[in-house]
Structure formats: C-alpha cells, structure tokens
Design an enzyme around this catalytic site. Structure first.
Site, short mmCIF file in Angstrom:
data_model
loop_
_atom_site.label_atom_id
_atom_site.label_comp_id
_atom_site.label_asym_id
_atom_site.label_seq_id
_atom_site.Cartn_x
_atom_site.Cartn_y
_atom_site.Cartn_z
N CYS A 90 0.79 -1.23 0.00
CA CYS A 90 0.00 0.00 0.00
C CYS A 90 0.82 1.27 0.00
O CYS A 90 0.26 2.36 -0.09
CB CYS A 90 -0.96 0.00 1.19
SG CYS A 90 -0.16 0.16 2.80
N CYS A 159 12.26 -7.95 12.33
CA CYS A 159 12.87 -8.80 11.31
C CYS A 159 11.90 -8.86 10.13
O CYS A 159 10.85 -9.50 10.22
CB CYS A 159 13.12 -10.18 11.93
SG CYS A 159 14.05 -11.30 10.89
#
Length: 176
Positions: A90, A159
């Site tokens: 997005c 991560c």
C-alpha cells in the site's frame, strides 16, 4: 517394527517443521486479518485476485499468505543507502534507514518503525512456538516478526522480509 517406523516418521515430520521454524519459514495458509479470526478494517482492502494482480507471486506468498523469503536472499538485506522503507502493498511508510542495523539474522532488521501507528504487532503461535507477527496497519500485509533481542536503546528487532518492502532513497541536495 511398526512402532519403529511410526516413531521414525513422526520424528522426521517434527524435524522438518522445526527446521522450517528455525529458518523463519511458515507454511502457506489462509490470510487472517487479525488474531482470533475477527476481521480488521484496513485503509486498503483488496480481494486475493486484486492482490495477485498488484504483487509478484513471491510478494503475494509472503505478504498475503504469511510466508518468509530465504535468509540472506532479500534485496534489502545488505542495503546501506539513506531513505525510507515503505509497504510494497500500500505504500505506507514503515521504517527509516536510520533504524536499520545488521542483526546477522539474514533479513533486514530495524530497531523501531517510523511510527508505532504504521505497524501492528500480533501474537503468532504457529509451528509450536510463540512469536510476534508484524503487519502493515495500512493493508494488513504480513511483514515479518518482532523479537526482543535487538540492540539498545529499544532492545527490539523488527525482522522484515525484503519482498514486503519498497525502498525510497533520499535525494542528495548537498551537491554543487
């Protein structure tokens, strides 16, 4: 002999699943927008077909099916340029290059997001372990996982899969 074969088969299955977990791999599955099965509303909502048209097959597998790219293979793992990492789904800003550090994990790692409002942290209890999943608050895309083993001052390690990110470098305006 039957019990020996059965014990060996169970051992092999468990070993395979634990190996996947150790690598950060998750089996492909349905996309859940929140823990507990309740639907969450995101700024960007698309059907699976619309996401497939917007994302590469690898991005779809990772971002919409909660997959993981192999360690040390992502395009942003070693990137050291100055700029901002955005959601590949997005375009929402997620992480600054200033928050990025070398964790040795094989994935881009960040101490903190650009804004706490731009990512959501949700419980992830798949593969017989307890982790914290990180998703984009703009579209619900799976980004990666959050661990409490990062450097000071935050002690956090976001991560993140490179495939879930788009990098936008800063333009150098100090030139002649």
């Amino acid at each position: 002999m039957y019990w020996s074969i059965r014990k060996t088969a169970v051992s092999l299955i468990l070993t395979a699943l634990l190996s996947l977990a150790a690598c950060g791999q998750r089996p492909s599955g349905r996309n859940e927008n929140s823990s507990g099965g309740e639907e969450m509303s995101f700024r960007v909502n698309k059907t699976d077909d619309e996401w497939r048209r917007h994302l590469t097959p690898e991005q779809f597998r990772i971002m919409r099916r909660k997959g993981t790219e192999p360690a040390y293979t992502g395009k942003y793992y070693r990137l050291k340029e100055t700029g901002t990492y955005h959601c590949a789904g997005c375009g929402q800003e997620l992480f600054s290059s200033g928050a990025k550090y070398e964790s040795g994990s094989g994935w881009p790692s960040f101490q903190t997001p650009v804004s706490e409002d731009n990512v959501l942290a949700r419980p992830d209890n798949t593969l017989w372990m307890s982790r914290t999943e990180v998703v984009c608050s703009g579209c619900g895309a799976h980004l990666g996982h959050l661990f409490p083993d990062g450097p000071r001052p935050t002690g956090l390690r976001y991560c993140i899969n490179s495939a879930a990110l788009d990098f936008k470098g800063e333009i150098d305006t100090t030139g002649p």
